[in-house]
Scaffold this active site. Structure first.
Site, short mmCIF file in Angstrom:
data_model
loop_
_atom_site.label_atom_id
_atom_site.label_comp_id
_atom_site.label_asym_id
_atom_site.label_seq_id
_atom_site.Cartn_x
_atom_site.Cartn_y
_atom_site.Cartn_z
N GLU A 118 1.01 -1.47 0.13
CA GLU A 118 -0.29 -0.18 -0.51
C GLU A 118 0.92 1.58 0.02
O GLU A 118 1.70 1.83 0.57
CB GLU A 118 -0.96 0.03 1.33
CG GLU A 118 -2.45 1.61 0.66
CD GLU A 118 -2.83 0.83 -0.12
OE1 GLU A 118 -2.34 1.58 -1.28
OE2 GLU A 118 -3.87 1.00 0.20
N ASP A 153 -6.67 0.11 -3.59
CA ASP A 153 -8.53 1.24 -3.51
C ASP A 153 -9.02 1.29 -4.82
O ASP A 153 -9.43 1.94 -5.36
CB ASP A 153 -7.37 2.50 -3.22
CG ASP A 153 -6.59 2.69 -4.87
OD1 ASP A 153 -6.60 2.01 -5.74
OD2 ASP A 153 -5.33 3.85 -4.73
#
Length: 1024
Positions: A235, A315
């Site tokens: 991430e 995301d």
């Protein structure tokens, strides 16, 4: 219990004994898989997904589920040896398109992979903003020494997710991941992952993911060479080592089938390995402490969230491409040597290429003849006898082998081929060409869609012009030598995030002459909902400039306006419970729907439900609150009766809230509502919580929604469009005919609304979406796609750009490999900046541009080269009067001798290009000293490595060569190859050599002024 499960209980003891024996026999056909190895090592699988083979001897269910274009479903199980029953898929999907709908979890946890729901900031392109689903037959291989199977072919816009998974490692708990992927299918988009992700489709901070990534992204780290590389997405960073930069120990991958392995957690350590899935052992690319952990806590300790992703980013960044065959996550860090045993198991599974393939056929014209080559390779260990290749075309087509198609023996590893001549019928037709290979004891099949079409092309499309977001047209062109009757042909418009709808029906009696154009344009309004004959009120897309007494033309019927109410609002959708769904289902008979937004709805006004699907119209009876998808603002403990929420404006007393995901999920009823935030008074519950929940855990509630009458006639589910139709416009007398959604509505007085230009042949009433979508031209039956365009944003490094709205059309109109192939539209985009990008394309002073074929009618069935756009760029730092050099953001498409327009409106001027140099124009963002090699700048657009640039003016002016161009968290900066010889103040100009003009500019032009060559030509020959 579900139909796909073999293990179940039966009350009758005798039946139970029989079933137990059957279950035992079925389990015996499943060999030892990776999950057996992991379990024996004390690190059991918590996810296990594959569409090609069984991964556990103890799993007795199906591998995956396919969905036909008509909605029918089939679970695909295994044959002896534990390999996928691809023949069952071939039979079920014969003559139609199928999609991979679900990938079953073989770990026993029930963690199936499903169509990924929208990322709140990075939605998918499918209806409801879900990701699209993979076409089921695009990745054929063989497994187990010659058994056919299908992988999961991910194109940009596709992805799978399970945000409600159970028992996955969270926080810094140790874990392992392995995946097997196609080494020849990849892109640099974000992010082709398999692993642990956030539970809400958001990037929730560094260190919240662990995955195996495969691709060529260089936005964070990379390996050596040009890639592709195996890396890990943790991430906000792709890593192949300690630093987010080049790890020379991580090589460019050249294997056809690739094993990628990640392990880590429980301590400051992680490792990355890779290997050839067909032979050999794993290589260690990195083994050491977490990225940056010597300097900061971004990636240690980890803060994993426990959802599953495949083919996309945390995301929901879905601009990537790749092919997935199998993947596993474990609870615990597999011990020494375990990954090597798994690699040996993968090698023993004998991954290999597809046995039967065929070359791609582009569109036929009636009676045309084209060749297709069938190739067959023997991937078994024994010679195959009496191999025969045949071709079966659609009805009305013919196929003839140009040489012998029978082969007495094909040795192991050898291949044979035959060319077939395919002749199209005299009429328009579309279907499947089926090639078959048969041999003693076996058979295989390969299909591709073929079509015979008239030479009518979607020739030019404009989505907006400067100052007018609705200045839209679609131009058709007859590229053939004969007139073509297009009566009843349809234009189908699929706006990204929406279901397809009919945009226009070409009037009866319409014939397009040879080498001629036929123009359709957007009216200044249109029907937001269909109306029946006798209607006296119409709901419109726009009422701008409309007043009582005005003449209103609805689909050719002229009426006088009695009263003007409100126009329809932008559609919202039935609430998607991203964290635990992704679907809520509502049966026929429903009178209330939860929605993402309740804005624009009013009691007594009409609403449209599921436009483009099972559409129905109802009247609002009451307007409640929208649904809530939020997070805990503070952690909670068992027994707590109050929770703090990040947002609670739409939470009401009596609502049921769902808190957490997976095994930590629970539901609670609201007793009272206070204020939001960690210091707010929060929400009081009617009963104590049962489990602890950390701050940041997902919470959702459906709200009180929109109530309406009559009850729905059809079932609906999350993602279906819901639109407030407004108060409508009252007419002086009833309409004579019924009119469908999107019927054009025209009236005077609507300045700058709709198409502006030469009179079109016909109008349409619903808008195109500049962000992305697809336009298909079909025959009157809708069965034959005569031509189509799939359009959107340019796929780019480490981005979610480039997603493909209609994979079924895109694969007809282009080769969808690596980053995909579609028409690129200025103004298209993805992610948080989408709305701003679209608005900029229609802002006053923006370029007037279109996409089109050049020369007219050119069509190679390759969207990425069939369509052009007029060259246009900007002056990032403006230009002074009297200068003969334009320092521009880009030079692509410009050439000496070209006439260009600088600026817009009254201040624009026309000049001629003398020469074209290099792009880039910016200013230093901070002062630089003598000897510096790194120059902080405001922007880096247009600059490239190796380019010569000019820095500053006057006595401080100097030239330099660019060694590196960087952006991101460190700020925009340009590194030059030699130390600077002069100091430069903040705000000093940097530029490439730009565009030189044949004369100096007569006027000054501000920052951002447009420089454009050519203009759209609606109804006339294209100029690009």
């Amino acid at each position: 219990m579900t139909p796909r499960r073999i293990l179940f209980t039966v009350a009758l003891a005798g039946a139970a004994s029989t079933l137990a024996a059957l279950v035992t026999a079925a389990q015996q056909t499943r060999p030892q898989g990776p999950c057996d190895i992991y379990a024996a090592a004390g690190t059991p699988c918590v996810t296990a997904h594959s569409t090609v083979r069984s991964l556990s001897s103890r799993y007795g269910g199906s591998l995956y589920q396919v969905k036909r274009a008509d909605g029918r479903l089939l679970d695909i199980g295994v044959i002896a040896g534990g390999f996928a029953d691809a023949a069952a898929q071939d039979r079920f999907c014969a003559g139609t398109l199928c999609y991979i709908n679900r990938i079953y979890d073989q770990s026993g946890k029930g963690n199936d992979l499903m169509q990924a729901p929208p990322g709140p900031l990075y939605p998918g392109p499918d209806k409801g903003a879900f990701d699209t689903q993979p076409i089921a037959d695009m990745a054929p291989i063989t497994i187990g020494g010659g058994h056919k199977a299908y992988g999961v072919y991910i194109m940009p816009g596709m992805g799978f997710r399970n945000n409600n998974a159970r028992d996955l490692p969270i926080d810094d708990e140790p874990a392992g991941v392995h995946a097997v992927v196609d080494g020849a299918h990849y892109s640099n988009g974000c992010c082709f992952n398999y692993g642990n992700a956030s539970t809400n489709g958001l990037a929730v901070g560094t260190g919240t993911m662990e995955s195996v990534y495969f691709g060529t992204s260089t936005g964070w780290g990379s390996g050596s060479g040009t890639g592709p590389w195996i890396m890990s997405d943790m991430e906000a960073g792709l890593f192949s080592g300690y630093n987010a930069r080049v790890n020379e120990a991580n090589p460019t991958i050249t294997w056809r089938f690739v094993t990628g392995v990640f392990a880590g957690g429980g301590r400051n350590f992680w490792e990355l390995k890779g290997g050839n899935a067909q032979e050999g052992v794993l290589q260690t690319f990195y083994a050491g402490v977490r990225p940056g952990s010597k300097e900061n806590g971004a990636y240690y300790p980890m803060r994993k969230k426990g959802a599953i992703q495949m083919g996309n980013g945390g995301d929901n960044g879905n601009g990537s491409a790749g092919t997935f065959y199998e993947g596993v996550m474990t609870a615990g860090h597999p011990g020494e040597g375990v990954a090597d045993k798994v690699q040996a198991n993968i090698v023993a599974a004998k991954y290999d290429v597809a046995p039967l393939t065929q070359t791609r056929l582009t569109s036929f014209t009636p009676n045309a003849v084209k060749d297709v080559t069938a190739s067959f390779v023997n991937t078994t260990a024994a010679a195959l006898q009496n191999v025969r290749l045949t071709a079966a075309p659609p009805a009305g087509w013919t196929a003839r082998a140009s040489a012998s198609a029978t082969f007495a023996s094909v040795p192991p590893g050898a291949s044979v081929r035959t060319t077939f001549q395919i002749t199209a019928p005299a009429r328009a037709s579309m279907g499947f060409l089926t090639l078959r290979a048969t041999w003693n004891g076996g058979a295989d099949v390969s299909e591709q869609r073929v079509r015979s079409v008239e030479p009518i092309k979607v020739n030019e499309v404009r989505f907006a012009s400067g100052g007018n977001a609705t200045d839209q047209f679609i131009e058709l062109y007859n590229a053939g030598p004969n007139p073509v009757d297009t009566s009843g042909w349809r234009l189908i418009n699929t706006r990204t995030w929406s279901a397809p709808v009919t945009l226009a029906v070409i009037p009866a009696g319409t014939t397009i002459a040879p080498r001629s154009h036929w123009l359709l344009a957007l009216a200044n309004s249109g029907l937001a909902a269909g109306v029946a004959a006798g209607a006296t009120t119409v709901n419109l897309r726009s009422t701008a400039g409309l007043v009582p007494g005005a003449e209103l033309v609805v689909g050719g019927e002229s009426r006088t306006v009695k009263n003007v109410g409100t126009a329809a609002t932008e559609a919202t959708k039935v609430f998607i419970n991203v964290s635990t769904g992704p679907w809520l289902d509502f049966p026929a008979g429903t009178t209330n729907l939860p929605v993402h937004s309740a804005d624009g709805f009013a009691a007594g006004e009409k609403i449209s439900i599921d436009l483009g699907g099972a559409t129905e119209i109802a009247t609002v009876s009451s307007v409640g609150k929208a649904a809530t998808q939020t997070t805990l603002a503070a952690s909670t403990t068992p027994g707590a009766t109050n929770i703090k929420l990040t947002a609670l404006a739409n939470v009401s007393t009596g609502d049921t809230l769902t808190i957490g995901t997976g095994q930590r999920m629970e539901r609670a009823v609201v007793a009272s509502v206070g204020t939001a935030g960690p210091q707010g008074t929060g929400v009081t519950l009617t009963a104590p919580l049962k489990v602890p929940h950390a701050s940041g855990v997902d919470v959702w509630g459906r709200g009180t929604g929109i109530s309406f009458t009559p009850a729905t006639r059809f079932a609906h589910r999350s993602g279906d469009a819901v639109q407030a139709l407004g108060g409508g416009v009252a007419l002086d007398r009833p309409l004579t005919r019924a009119h469908a959604y999107g019927t054009p509505v025209r009236y005077r007085g609507a300045a700058n609304e709709g198409y502006q230009g030469p009179a079109p042949h016909a109008w349409f009433g619903s808008t195109l979406l500049i962000t992305g979508g697809a336009i298909a031209l079909t025959d009157a039956s809708g069965a034959v796609v005569m031509d189509a365009i799939v359009y959107g944003s340019q796929q780019s490094n480490s981005s979610a750009n480039g997603y493909i709205t209609r994979p079924d059309l895109a694969t007809l109109e282009g080769v969808q490999h690596h980053g995909g192939c579609m028409a690129i539209v200025p103004g298209a985009g993805s992610g948080p900046a989408t709305a701003n990008i679209a608005a900029a394309a229609a802002a006053p002073g923006a370029s007037n541009r279109s996409i089109g074929r050049f020369p007219d009618g050119r069509d190679d069935d390759s969207l990425c080269s069939d369509f052009r756009v007029q060259p246009a760029t900007t002056l990032p730092e403006g230009a002074d009067a009297g200068t003969a050099t334009l320092n521009v953001a880009a030079v692509v498409g410009f050439a000496p001798g070209q006439t260009v327009i600088v600026g817009s409106g009254p201040s624009s001027e026309t000049v001629v290009i003398a020469s074209v140099g290099t792009a880039g124009s910016t200013r230093t963002s901070a002062a630089t000293q003598v000897g510096a090699t790194v120059i902080p700048v405001a922007a880096t657009a247009g600059f490239v490595v190796g380019q010569s640039i000019t820095i500053d003016t006057g006595a401080n002016q100097e030239t330099a060569t660019i060694a590196q161009v960087q952006g991101g968290r460190g700020g925009a900066r340009i590194t030059v190859s030699m130390p600077l010889t002069a100091a430069h103040a903040a705000g000093a100009r940097l530029a490439g050599s730009g565009i030189t003009l044949t004369r100096a500019l007569a006027a000054a032009h501000p920052r951002g002024a447009v420089v454009a060559a050519e203009l759209p030509t609606p109804g006339a020959a294209n100029r690009y």
